[in-house]
Design an enzyme around this catalytic site. Structure first.
Site, mmCIF file in Angstrom:
data_model
loop_
_atom_site.group_PDB
_atom_site.id
_atom_site.type_symbol
_atom_site.label_atom_id
_atom_site.label_comp_id
_atom_site.label_asym_id
_atom_site.label_seq_id
_atom_site.Cartn_x
_atom_site.Cartn_y
_atom_site.Cartn_z
ATOM 1 N N ASP A 108 0.850 -1.190 0.000
ATOM 2 C CA ASP A 108 0.000 0.000 0.000
ATOM 3 C C ASP A 108 0.892 1.249 0.000
ATOM 4 O OD1 ASP A 108 -2.936 1.066 0.593
ATOM 5 O OD2 ASP A 108 -1.711 1.935 2.179
ATOM 6 N N HIS A 290 -7.326 -6.289 -0.573
ATOM 7 C CA HIS A 290 -6.238 -5.324 -0.442
ATOM 8 C C HIS A 290 -5.182 -5.719 0.578
ATOM 9 C CE1 HIS A 290 -4.272 -1.462 -0.598
ATOM 10 N NE2 HIS A 290 -4.406 -1.317 0.705
#
Length: 317
Positions: A108, A290
């Site tokens: 991320d 994610h």
């Protein structure tokens, strides 16, 4: 004292004018450094399942809580969280250990910083492993205006910049509920709600989908943000346009060996131009969302270890 079972005890290390809380393992493997860089809103603890696997195959594993997170420094000045500062922290961390370079792994926002490190401090990186966030091609107009044009003012990237302090206060008031509602997998597809997504999550009574982590693991994250608040970490977003300026004169091509691990269910789209900017990249896709290394830790470890073994000794410099 850090209370998570079998996780390394932290050390406070002074770098680049601040102090970082650093978790370290595999000191007996000195000379083979690998640095794991967390995303938002995360913590070094997000790498808990990767550390033992990397130590077992001979790496010296260094896992910082980056500035704004955990017990690391949280400067008040917003511009102290730009890409120049964040990458210089990592370069200075290598200096602390007397390493010329290291393998860097980022998830991320951590991946964004690692891509930036390879451009701003190219001699300090030997290989790159990115989870969730591919290399971000520099847009024609600054990133916040670009995203506002496409996604509107309620997009959280835009909201964090256009309404400073608003989201911070909501998240600070509900850290555990926000994180509980955010760290989910197999979330059913639903139309986007009106309003700002992160604020909605912080206020939602019930989470959707399934939890990514146990309650005990969630408590580690929640406790850290309960102490630190969210402003330091959100300030990373408030430097996106500054980062756009910083990268204006930098060579955008990264020739280092790289591994990109996508989650097929992630909302972040796969990059159609990845090989244009990172020509020596290998790509792996996992059936997850994610939170790649926390949702599928074993599969993530297998992908990382297989790629590292394949590229052992290959620097691309």
């Amino acid at each position: 004292m850090f209370d998570a079972t079998n996780f390394p005890e932290p050390t406070s290390i002074d770098v680049n004018g601040i102090t970082l809380e650093v978790f370290e393992a595999g000191q007996e493997n000195a000379g083979r450094p690998i640095v794991l860089c967390h995303g938002w809103p995360e913590h070094a603890y997000s790498w808990r399942n990767q550390i033992p696997a990397l130590v077992a195959v001979g790496y010296h594993v260094i896992v910082p809580n980056q500035r704004g997170y955990g017990r690391s420094s949280r400067p008040e000045t917003v511009t102290d969280y730009d890409l120049t500062h964040l990458t210089s922290d990592l370069a200075a961390l290598l200096d602390h250990y007397n390493y010329d370079d290291a393998i860097f792994v980022g998830h991320d926002w951590g991946a964004n910083v690692v891509w930036g490190l390879a451009m701003l401090h190219p001699t300090r990186v030997s290989k790159i492993i990115s989870l969730a966030l591919p290399y971000q091609e520099r847009t024609e107009k600054p990133w916040i205006a670009f995203m506002e044009d496409i996604f509107g003012p309620d997009n959280y990237f835009v909201h964090f910049n256009r309404q400073p302090g608003v989201a911070d206060a909501v998240l600070d008031a509900n850290p555990k509920r926000f994180l509980r509602n955010l760290y989910r997998k197999n979330v059913p597809a639903t139309p986007p709600e009106p309003g700002m997504m992160m604020i909605n999550l912080a206020k939602a009574d019930a989470p959707l989908g399934e939890p990514v982590m146990t309650d005990q693991d969630l408590d580690v994250f929640a406790s850290a943000f309960d102490q630190s608040g969210f402003t330091g970490s959100i300030n990373w977003y408030r430097n996106l346009d500054r980062n756009w300026e910083i990268l204006a004169e930098v060579d955008p091509i990264i020739t280092l060996p790289a591994l990109m691990i996508y989650g097929d269910r992630d909302m972040i789209p796969k990059s159609p131009s990845l090989t244009k900017f990172v020509p020596n990249v290998d790509v792996v896709s996992l059936d997850c969302g994610h939170w790649v290394q926390q949702e599928m830790p074993n599969e993530t470890n297998q992908a990382i270890l297989a790629w590292l073994a394949k590229h052992d000794g290959d620097t691309g410099q």
